[in-house]
Design a protein around this motif. Structure first.
Motif, PDB file in Angstrom:
ATOM      1  N   SER A  54       2.182   2.267  -5.037  1.00  0.00           N
ATOM      2  CA  SER A  54       2.157   0.929  -5.954  1.00  0.00           C
ATOM      3  C   SER A  54       3.167  -0.058  -5.660  1.00  0.00           C
ATOM      4  O   SER A  54       2.862  -1.118  -6.106  1.00  0.00           O
ATOM      5  N   GLN A  55       4.299   0.226  -5.724  1.00  0.00           N
ATOM      6  CA  GLN A  55       5.700  -0.469  -5.618  1.00  0.00           C
ATOM      7  C   GLN A  55       5.640  -1.390  -6.664  1.00  0.00           C
ATOM      8  O   GLN A  55       6.054  -2.576  -6.748  1.00  0.00           O
ATOM      9  N   GLY A  56       5.098  -0.730  -8.144  1.00  0.00           N
ATOM     10  CA  GLY A  56       5.238  -1.543  -8.991  1.00  0.00           C
ATOM     11  C   GLY A  56       4.140  -2.484  -9.703  1.00  0.00           C
ATOM     12  O   GLY A  56       4.487  -3.147 -10.569  1.00  0.00           O
ATOM     13  N   ASP A  57       3.269  -2.680  -8.910  1.00  0.00           N
ATOM     14  CA  ASP A  57       2.312  -3.723  -8.968  1.00  0.00           C
ATOM     15  C   ASP A  57       1.312  -2.969 -10.228  1.00  0.00           C
ATOM     16  O   ASP A  57       0.835  -1.769 -10.083  1.00  0.00           O
ATOM     17  N   THR A  58       1.094  -3.647 -11.197  1.00  0.00           N
ATOM     18  CA  THR A  58       0.569  -2.930 -12.558  1.00  0.00           C
ATOM     19  C   THR A  58      -0.990  -2.991 -12.032  1.00  0.00           C
ATOM     20  O   THR A  58      -1.293  -1.747 -12.776  1.00  0.00           O
ATOM     21  N   LYS A  59      -1.683  -3.641 -11.302  1.00  0.00           N
ATOM     22  CA  LYS A  59      -3.029  -3.411 -11.188  1.00  0.00           C
ATOM     23  C   LYS A  59      -3.139  -2.106 -10.227  1.00  0.00           C
ATOM     24  O   LYS A  59      -3.958  -1.183 -10.573  1.00  0.00           O
ATOM     25  N   ASN A  60      -2.310  -1.655  -9.378  1.00  0.00           N
ATOM     26  CA  ASN A  60      -2.354  -0.544  -8.537  1.00  0.00           C
ATOM     27  C   ASN A  60      -1.936   0.596  -9.402  1.00  0.00           C
ATOM     28  O   ASN A  60      -2.518   1.681  -9.214  1.00  0.00           O
TER      29      ASN A  60
END
Length: 107
Positions: A54-60
């Motif tokens: 996810s690399q820090g993406d809140t949606k993922n």
């Protein structure tokens, strides 16, 4: 008259219909349970992979958390089905379901 199964090791062994049905139900449930646990393991593995990816993406991250929840809910449903079958077998007196138990498959 009891049922004789030619596929048994001892073909002269006779089975009562209820015990044969019980074994069939148990084998089907065991196969279903093994497939469900393998699917659960794969689902958890992929959820962890998506969480790492996810690399820090809140949606993922939220989607990965939902995948974890869905995986555990699926495992809960499998055990609930087993408990309901045992409950029905015990209280309604169905001999095939009354003796249902979880067994690991063997070769």
């Amino acid at each position: 008259m009891p049922i004789t199964n030619p596929a048994l090791i001892n073909p002269n062994q006779q089975l009562e219909p209820f015990s044969y049905t019980s074994k069939v139900v148990q084998n089907i449930f065991t196969i279903f349970f093994v497939v469900a646990v393998i699917y659960f393991s794969w689902f958890l593995f992929m959820a962890a992979f998506h969480l790492i990816d996810s690399q820090g993406d809140t949606k993922n991250i939220e989607n990965s958390k939902k995948e974890f929840q869905y995986g555990f809910m699926g495992l809960f449903v499998i055990f609930s089905i087993f408990a309901i079958l045992k409950f029905v077998g015990y209280f309604l007196g169905v001999k095939g379901l009354e003796q249902l138990q979880l067994t690991l498959p063997t070769l």
